[in-house]
Design an enzyme around this catalytic site. Sequence first.
Site, PDB file in Angstrom:
ATOM      1  N   SER A  62      30.710  55.961  40.969  1.00  0.00           N
ATOM      2  CA  SER A  62      29.537  56.528  41.654  1.00  0.00           C
ATOM      3  C   SER A  62      28.213  56.224  40.956  1.00  0.00           C
ATOM      4  CB  SER A  62      29.721  58.038  41.859  1.00  0.00           C
ATOM      5  OG  SER A  62      30.813  58.273  42.730  1.00  0.00           O
TER       6      SER A  62
ATOM      7  N   LYS B  10      35.206  45.600  47.128  1.00  0.00           N
ATOM      8  CA  LYS B  10      36.491  46.063  47.694  1.00  0.00           C
ATOM      9  C   LYS B  10      36.750  45.337  49.023  1.00  0.00           C
ATOM     10  CE  LYS B  10      35.441  50.370  45.447  1.00  0.00           C
ATOM     11  NZ  LYS B  10      35.874  51.704  45.162  1.00  0.00           N
TER      12      LYS B  10
ATOM     13  N   ASN C 258      31.566  45.637  42.920  1.00  0.00           N
ATOM     14  CA  ASN C 258      32.916  45.482  43.479  1.00  0.00           C
ATOM     15  C   ASN C 258      32.860  45.855  44.961  1.00  0.00           C
ATOM     16  OD1 ASN C 258      35.620  45.522  44.147  1.00  0.00           O
ATOM     17  ND2 ASN C 258      36.118  47.366  42.966  1.00  0.00           N
TER      18      ASN C 258
ATOM     19  N   GLU D 208      36.595  53.854  34.145  1.00  0.00           N
ATOM     20  CA  GLU D 208      36.366  54.297  35.518  1.00  0.00           C
ATOM     21  C   GLU D 208      37.186  55.565  35.783  1.00  0.00           C
ATOM     22  OE1 GLU D 208      34.708  51.105  38.190  1.00  0.00           O
ATOM     23  OE2 GLU D 208      36.852  50.985  38.408  1.00  0.00           O
TER      24      GLU D 208
ATOM     25  N   GLU E 185      42.538  51.740  42.191  1.00  0.00           N
ATOM     26  CA  GLU E 185      43.042  51.606  43.570  1.00  0.00           C
ATOM     27  C   GLU E 185      44.281  50.718  43.599  1.00  0.00           C
ATOM     28  OE1 GLU E 185      39.382  50.377  45.471  1.00  0.00           O
ATOM     29  OE2 GLU E 185      38.526  52.345  45.059  1.00  0.00           O
TER      30      GLU E 185
ATOM     31  N   HIS F 235      42.412  48.049  38.252  1.00  0.00           N
ATOM     32  CA  HIS F 235      41.568  49.000  39.004  1.00  0.00           C
ATOM     33  C   HIS F 235      42.451  50.135  39.518  1.00  0.00           C
ATOM     34  CE1 HIS F 235      38.884  50.671  42.000  1.00  0.00           C
ATOM     35  NE2 HIS F 235      37.896  50.028  41.417  1.00  0.00           N
TER      36      HIS F 235
ATOM     37  N   GLY G 171      33.996  56.521  44.092  1.00  0.00           N
ATOM     38  CA  GLY G 171      33.775  56.723  45.521  1.00  0.00           C
ATOM     39  C   GLY G 171      33.567  58.171  45.925  1.00  0.00           C
TER      40      GLY G 171
HETATM   41  C1  PEP Z   1      34.789  50.978  41.796  1.00  0.00           C
HETATM   42  O1  PEP Z   1      35.470  50.876  42.788  1.00  0.00           O
HETATM   43  O2  PEP Z   1      35.042  50.276  40.814  1.00  0.00           O
HETATM   44  C2  PEP Z   1      33.686  51.936  41.791  1.00  0.00           C
HETATM   45  C3  PEP Z   1      33.112  52.193  40.655  1.00  0.00           C
HETATM   46  O3  PEP Z   1      33.339  52.488  43.001  1.00  0.00           O
HETATM   47  P1  PEP Z   1      32.091  53.473  43.292  1.00  0.00           P
HETATM   48  O4  PEP Z   1      30.895  52.918  42.594  1.00  0.00           O
HETATM   49  O5  PEP Z   1      31.944  53.444  44.781  1.00  0.00           O
HETATM   50  O6  PEP Z   1      32.471  54.809  42.776  1.00  0.00           O
END
Ligand code: PEP
Length: 259
Positions: free
Chosen positions: A218, A12, A10, A173, A100, A98, A179
């Site tokens: 992460s 973003k 992803n 998630e 965000e 998601h 992040g």
């Molecule tokens: C995400 O945004 O779906 C995500 C898992 O981000 P990150 O791997 O940077 O934590």
Amino acid sequence: MSENIYVIGNWKMNKHLNEVTDFCDKLNISLHDMFALDNSSNIEVGIAPAAIHLPQMSSASTFSLVAQNIAAEENGAYTGEISASMVAEYSRYVLVGHSERRMYFDETNEILVKKLMLAYKYNLIPIFCFGENLENREKGDYLYIIKQQLEKVIWPVFSSSDFLNQNLIIAYEPVWAIGTGKNASPEQISEVHDYVRDLLINNIENIKDSVPILYGGSCNSQNAKSILEQKNVNGLLIGGASLDVNHFTKIVQIAHGLY
Ligand code: PEP
């Protein structure tokens, strides 16, 4: 249970056209090399770019495309929005829910139900994201929160006979892991994935037993193996570590080596 293993990046709101082209060229070559001797590979690689890059990527990628978002309305006077039918011309999958989008764009469960239904109407496979925040984790009520998130969006859609046996992917998630560089531990992931697998099997008749459950938060090349080894983990959703083509390729290689 799930037959495929998914490695989905992803991006973003990152990457300009020249970077997109460079990434696709390099990933195409790596995937070609990796899978050349193995036509039966069950690894599904996907990238979710900014929507503006979907057309370019759809003509230049050997991997699957994932839209980061679709509008909750079908068409009409919604300036700035991109509909499910538009996205479906280029993309096979779409992210829905998601954290965000829930946090910064106030996407409620009602909105997510509408998006899921529109995704199905236009033959997009939704990747539905859910997960608790840090407060819920620390309070210990995270399984309850997760149950609510699934019950309020997945249950209403799948209780309708219109959506019998539709393809669905879900992604755990935890918000505190996204992040932050602090991934959930394999034990924490396993607890939630096993719980969710049982929830799906015991509560929704119309849902396939094989719904893939991905983990995101992460992930990187250091932790991918131990996460993918967990019984009910059927793939990874990767943010930061998917931006670098070498790093992302390494994770795909790890998945490929395991399955
Ligand atoms: C995400 O945004 O779906 C995500 C898992 O981000 P990150 O791997 O940077 O934590």
